[in-house]
Motif scaffolding. Structure first.
Motif: not given
Length: 177
Positions: A18, A62, A21, A176-177, A14, A58
């Motif tokens: 990050a 999850s 993102y 995605l995590p 995550s 994130l």
């Protein structure tokens, strides 16, 4: 213990995501502030705050319905309408919402709102929207029903592991995590 290692992996992944993102979110935030004429300049502390918040979001994602794919030895595929197929210790099962009865699933395919499954007692078609179930004791009966309703035939049903790979690999694995 496996769940703990997987949880740590989710946290690390995550925060690595990050890193990707954060610049995007930060640039959008700066653009919004510039349009509103409230931009006060570049600050590393602002980027750090955005990074921490994006990482936490994130991690929280999850554990949502669409982000949860299981921890440790448990695996999960969301199907829609709040339903999911799960696997624990190489044993795939489906628990219809509102019941405690687990159905051992050998193979399945989701077509629209219909979950077509090969189970211990034969075949089942479960409608996720209406919660209706149609049971078949023989493959020929199921295939006739499936053919008439445009559902996958018994030979087209796939194992949990191949379905899991199809669902969670690709863009979901990378983004995605």
């Amino acid at each position: 213990m496996t769940a703990l290692f997987h949880f740590l992996f989710v946290i690390i992944k995550s925060y690595l995501l990050a890193l990707i993102y954060t610049p995007i979110v930060w640039l959008l935030w700066v653009l919004i502030l510039k349009v509103r004429k409230k931009y006060t300049g570049f600050k590393w502390s602002g980027i750090w705050r955005v990074y921490v918040i994006v990482g936490l979001l994130l991690i929280m994602f999850s554990f949502t319905y669409y982000g949860n794919h299981g921890l440790g030895d448990d695996s999960r595929i969301p199907l829609g309408h709040g339903e999911a197929i799960e696997q624990g210790d190489q044993f795939a099962y489906f628990t219809p919402k509102g019941t405690n009865k687990q159905v051992h699933v050998k193979a399945f395919v989701l077509k629209g709102d219909n979950l077509c499954m090969a189970v211990d007692s034969g075949y089942k078609v479960y409608n996720l929207k209406t919660k209706g179930v149609v049971n078949f004791s023989e493959g020929q009966m199921y295939d006739a029903f499936a053919f008439s309703y445009g559902l996958p035939l018994s030979l087209q049903l796939q194992s949990f592991s191949s379905q899991y790979d199809n669902y969670w690999n690709g863009w979901r694995f990378w983004l995605l995590p």
